[in-house]
Design a protein around this motif. Structure first.
Motif, PDB file in Angstrom:
ATOM      1  N   GLY A  16       0.829  -1.188   0.000  1.00  0.00           N
ATOM      2  CA  GLY A  16       0.000   0.000   0.000  1.00  0.00           C
ATOM      3  C   GLY A  16       0.864   1.237   0.000  1.00  0.00           C
ATOM      4  N   LYS A  17       2.190   1.032  -0.056  1.00  0.00           N
ATOM      5  CA  LYS A  17       3.103   2.147   0.066  1.00  0.00           C
ATOM      6  C   LYS A  17       3.066   3.032  -1.161  1.00  0.00           C
ATOM      7  CE  LYS A  17       7.238   2.486   2.787  1.00  0.00           C
ATOM      8  NZ  LYS A  17       8.566   2.114   3.019  1.00  0.00           N
ATOM      9  N   GLU A  18       3.469   2.549  -2.267  1.00  0.00           N
ATOM     10  CA  GLU A  18       3.554   3.400  -3.437  1.00  0.00           C
ATOM     11  C   GLU A  18       3.291   2.641  -4.710  1.00  0.00           C
ATOM     12  OE1 GLU A  18       3.552   5.924  -1.781  1.00  0.00           O
ATOM     13  OE2 GLU A  18       4.987   5.148  -0.439  1.00  0.00           O
ATOM     14  N   ASN A  19       2.642   3.296  -5.600  1.00  0.00           N
ATOM     15  CA  ASN A  19       2.552   2.892  -6.994  1.00  0.00           C
ATOM     16  C   ASN A  19       2.762   4.189  -7.751  1.00  0.00           C
ATOM     17  OD1 ASN A  19       1.940   0.009  -7.090  1.00  0.00           O
ATOM     18  ND2 ASN A  19       0.183   0.624  -5.859  1.00  0.00           N
ATOM     19  N   GLU A  20       3.976   4.615  -7.773  1.00  0.00           N
ATOM     20  CA  GLU A  20       4.361   5.909  -8.323  1.00  0.00           C
ATOM     21  C   GLU A  20       4.741   5.751  -9.784  1.00  0.00           C
ATOM     22  OE1 GLU A  20       5.251   9.984  -7.938  1.00  0.00           O
ATOM     23  OE2 GLU A  20       4.472   8.686  -6.376  1.00  0.00           O
ATOM     24  N   GLU A  21       4.135   6.547 -10.636  1.00  0.00           N
ATOM     25  CA  GLU A  21       4.542   6.539 -12.046  1.00  0.00           C
ATOM     26  C   GLU A  21       5.752   7.431 -12.214  1.00  0.00           C
ATOM     27  OE1 GLU A  21       1.851   7.003 -15.278  1.00  0.00           O
ATOM     28  OE2 GLU A  21       0.208   6.153 -14.116  1.00  0.00           O
ATOM     29  N   ASN A  22       6.749   6.920 -12.881  1.00  0.00           N
ATOM     30  CA  ASN A  22       7.949   7.670 -13.237  1.00  0.00           C
ATOM     31  C   ASN A  22       8.629   8.344 -12.041  1.00  0.00           C
ATOM     32  OD1 ASN A  22       6.846   7.053 -15.775  1.00  0.00           O
ATOM     33  ND2 ASN A  22       5.843   9.033 -15.865  1.00  0.00           N
ATOM     34  N   PRO A  23       8.918   7.608 -10.987  1.00  0.00           N
ATOM     35  CA  PRO A  23       9.543   8.242  -9.817  1.00  0.00           C
ATOM     36  C   PRO A  23      10.964   8.685 -10.123  1.00  0.00           C
ATOM     37  CG  PRO A  23       9.582   5.880  -9.582  1.00  0.00           C
ATOM     38  CD  PRO A  23       8.773   6.179 -10.828  1.00  0.00           C
ATOM     39  N   ASP A  24      11.380   9.770  -9.503  1.00  0.00           N
ATOM     40  CA  ASP A  24      12.773  10.173  -9.674  1.00  0.00           C
ATOM     41  C   ASP A  24      13.622   9.448  -8.631  1.00  0.00           C
ATOM     42  OD1 ASP A  24      12.704  11.629  -7.220  1.00  0.00           O
ATOM     43  OD2 ASP A  24      12.096  13.443  -8.264  1.00  0.00           O
ATOM     44  N   ALA A  25      14.920   9.450  -8.848  1.00  0.00           N
ATOM     45  CA  ALA A  25      15.837   8.694  -7.996  1.00  0.00           C
ATOM     46  C   ALA A  25      15.787   9.179  -6.550  1.00  0.00           C
ATOM     47  CB  ALA A  25      17.260   8.774  -8.547  1.00  0.00           C
ATOM     48  N   ASP A  26      15.608  10.470  -6.317  1.00  0.00           N
ATOM     49  CA  ASP A  26      15.549  10.993  -4.950  1.00  0.00           C
ATOM     50  C   ASP A  26      14.347  10.427  -4.195  1.00  0.00           C
ATOM     51  OD1 ASP A  26      17.846  12.501  -5.297  1.00  0.00           O
ATOM     52  OD2 ASP A  26      16.730  14.282  -5.941  1.00  0.00           O
ATOM     53  N   TYR A  35      12.413  -3.298  -2.109  1.00  0.00           N
ATOM     54  CA  TYR A  35      12.506  -3.676  -3.514  1.00  0.00           C
ATOM     55  C   TYR A  35      11.457  -2.883  -4.282  1.00  0.00           C
ATOM     56  CZ  TYR A  35       8.248  -6.323  -2.751  1.00  0.00           C
ATOM     57  OH  TYR A  35       6.964  -6.672  -2.447  1.00  0.00           O
ATOM     58  N   ALA A  36      11.531  -2.981  -5.592  1.00  0.00           N
ATOM     59  CA  ALA A  36      10.550  -2.317  -6.455  1.00  0.00           C
ATOM     60  C   ALA A  36      10.208  -3.223  -7.621  1.00  0.00           C
ATOM     61  CB  ALA A  36      11.104  -0.995  -6.975  1.00  0.00           C
ATOM     62  N   VAL A  37       9.007  -3.079  -8.118  1.00  0.00           N
ATOM     63  CA  VAL A  37       8.579  -3.727  -9.351  1.00  0.00           C
ATOM     64  C   VAL A  37       8.397  -2.615 -10.360  1.00  0.00           C
ATOM     65  CG1 VAL A  37       6.808  -5.105 -10.495  1.00  0.00           C
ATOM     66  CG2 VAL A  37       7.423  -5.597  -8.110  1.00  0.00           C
ATOM     67  N   VAL A  38       9.188  -2.651 -11.415  1.00  0.00           N
ATOM     68  CA  VAL A  38       9.147  -1.633 -12.463  1.00  0.00           C
ATOM     69  C   VAL A  38       8.498  -2.262 -13.693  1.00  0.00           C
ATOM     70  CG1 VAL A  38      10.553  -0.150 -13.961  1.00  0.00           C
ATOM     71  CG2 VAL A  38      11.239  -0.531 -11.576  1.00  0.00           C
ATOM     72  N   VAL A  39       7.416  -1.671 -14.168  1.00  0.00           N
ATOM     73  CA  VAL A  39       6.721  -2.184 -15.345  1.00  0.00           C
ATOM     74  C   VAL A  39       6.853  -1.160 -16.461  1.00  0.00           C
ATOM     75  CG1 VAL A  39       4.538  -3.031 -16.276  1.00  0.00           C
ATOM     76  CG2 VAL A  39       5.086  -3.395 -13.860  1.00  0.00           C
ATOM     77  N   VAL A  40       7.509  -1.567 -17.551  1.00  0.00           N
ATOM     78  CA  VAL A  40       7.730  -0.676 -18.696  1.00  0.00           C
ATOM     79  C   VAL A  40       7.473  -1.450 -19.980  1.00  0.00           C
ATOM     80  CG1 VAL A  40       9.448   0.759 -17.498  1.00  0.00           C
ATOM     81  CG2 VAL A  40      10.194  -1.224 -18.803  1.00  0.00           C
ATOM     82  N   GLY A  41       7.347  -0.739 -21.076  1.00  0.00           N
ATOM     83  CA  GLY A  41       7.211  -1.434 -22.350  1.00  0.00           C
ATOM     84  C   GLY A  41       6.512  -0.632 -23.403  1.00  0.00           C
ATOM     85  N   GLU A  59      10.294   6.528 -23.646  1.00  0.00           N
ATOM     86  CA  GLU A  59      10.301   7.227 -22.359  1.00  0.00           C
ATOM     87  C   GLU A  59       8.884   7.290 -21.828  1.00  0.00           C
ATOM     88  OE1 GLU A  59      12.531   8.146 -20.295  1.00  0.00           O
ATOM     89  OE2 GLU A  59      14.283   7.854 -21.533  1.00  0.00           O
ATOM     90  N   PRO A  60       8.720   7.193 -20.576  1.00  0.00           N
ATOM     91  CA  PRO A  60       9.707   7.284 -19.496  1.00  0.00           C
ATOM     92  C   PRO A  60      10.294   5.948 -19.062  1.00  0.00           C
ATOM     93  CG  PRO A  60       7.546   7.345 -18.538  1.00  0.00           C
ATOM     94  CD  PRO A  60       7.349   7.235 -20.038  1.00  0.00           C
ATOM     95  N   GLY A  61      10.104   4.878 -19.846  1.00  0.00           N
ATOM     96  CA  GLY A  61      10.593   3.561 -19.463  1.00  0.00           C
ATOM     97  C   GLY A  61      12.062   3.505 -19.090  1.00  0.00           C
ATOM     98  N   ASN A  67      16.267   5.239 -12.733  1.00  0.00           N
ATOM     99  CA  ASN A  67      15.991   5.889 -11.445  1.00  0.00           C
ATOM    100  C   ASN A  67      15.672   4.888 -10.343  1.00  0.00           C
ATOM    101  OD1 ASN A  67      16.332   8.402 -12.593  1.00  0.00           O
ATOM    102  ND2 ASN A  67      14.154   8.765 -12.874  1.00  0.00           N
ATOM    103  N   VAL A  68      14.891   3.889 -10.660  1.00  0.00           N
ATOM    104  CA  VAL A  68      14.449   2.945  -9.635  1.00  0.00           C
ATOM    105  C   VAL A  68      15.485   1.848  -9.417  1.00  0.00           C
ATOM    106  CG1 VAL A  68      12.662   1.297  -8.967  1.00  0.00           C
ATOM    107  CG2 VAL A  68      12.026   3.443 -10.091  1.00  0.00           C
ATOM    108  N   CYS A  69      15.886   1.175 -10.484  1.00  0.00           N
ATOM    109  CA  CYS A  69      16.805   0.046 -10.346  1.00  0.00           C
ATOM    110  C   CYS A  69      18.201   0.493  -9.949  1.00  0.00           C
ATOM    111  CB  CYS A  69      16.834  -0.763 -11.634  1.00  0.00           C
ATOM    112  SG  CYS A  69      15.236  -1.485 -12.059  1.00  0.00           S
ATOM    113  N   GLY A  70      18.522   1.753 -10.186  1.00  0.00           N
ATOM    114  CA  GLY A  70      19.804   2.290  -9.738  1.00  0.00           C
ATOM    115  C   GLY A  70      19.818   2.601  -8.262  1.00  0.00           C
TER     116      GLY A  70
END
Length: 155
Positions: A16-26, A35-41, A59-61, A67-70
């Protein structure tokens, strides 16, 4: 991709924490995620509407992956109807799932991501490193894919 997001939000493991679209690294670093689940395509399509010579993730994939996996351990889910250029980002990912085009059945992707079912499946085609390698087929003299035909995981 929306069907995967909706399914992920509904799963029993969602913090329930976050489902943020295109989060920045900060944002990612300051949120102390485990951990994070990143869905792109690619956007959804059928038949010839998906025909394109551009085999990259738009973009923004790519920036989301960076940003996330780094910043945190991540599973990247690629939604596409064919192999796309992912080699520049594979080193950032802890896991990669080729979900192809799940249509309205994003719950199936969420089910395996969160352990309700085991991963099964093998690539039905070769996943190239760069578009310069195309066409690429098993048995070609210079066959050197990112992921070979038949690559996959079965748990």
């Amino acid at each position: 991709m929306d069907s995967v997001l909706i399914s992920q939000q509904e799963t029993k493991f969602s913090s329930g924490k976050e489902n943020e679209e295109n989060p920045d690294a900060d944002f990612v670093k300051s949120s102390n995620f485990s951990y994070a689940v990143v869905v792109v395509g690619e956007p959804p399509y059928a038949e010839t509407f998906g025909d394109s010579l551009n085999l990259t993730i738009s973009e923004p994939g790519p920036s989301t992956i960076q940003n996330v996996c780094g910043a945190v351990k991540c599973v990247t889910v690629i939604i596409s109807g064919r192999p796309v250029v992912i080699q520049p980002y594979v080193g950032l990912m802890d896991a990669l799932v080729a979900a192809w085009l799940p249509g309205t059945e994003g719950q199936g992707v969420a089910d395996v991501l969160f352990g309700d079912y085991g991963f099964t499946g093998k690539l039905s085609r070769t996943w190239f490193k760069t578009v310069d390698q195309l066409p690429m087929n098993v048995g070609d003299r210079h066959y050197d894919p990112l992921f070979p035909f038949g690559f996959g995981l079965t748990i």
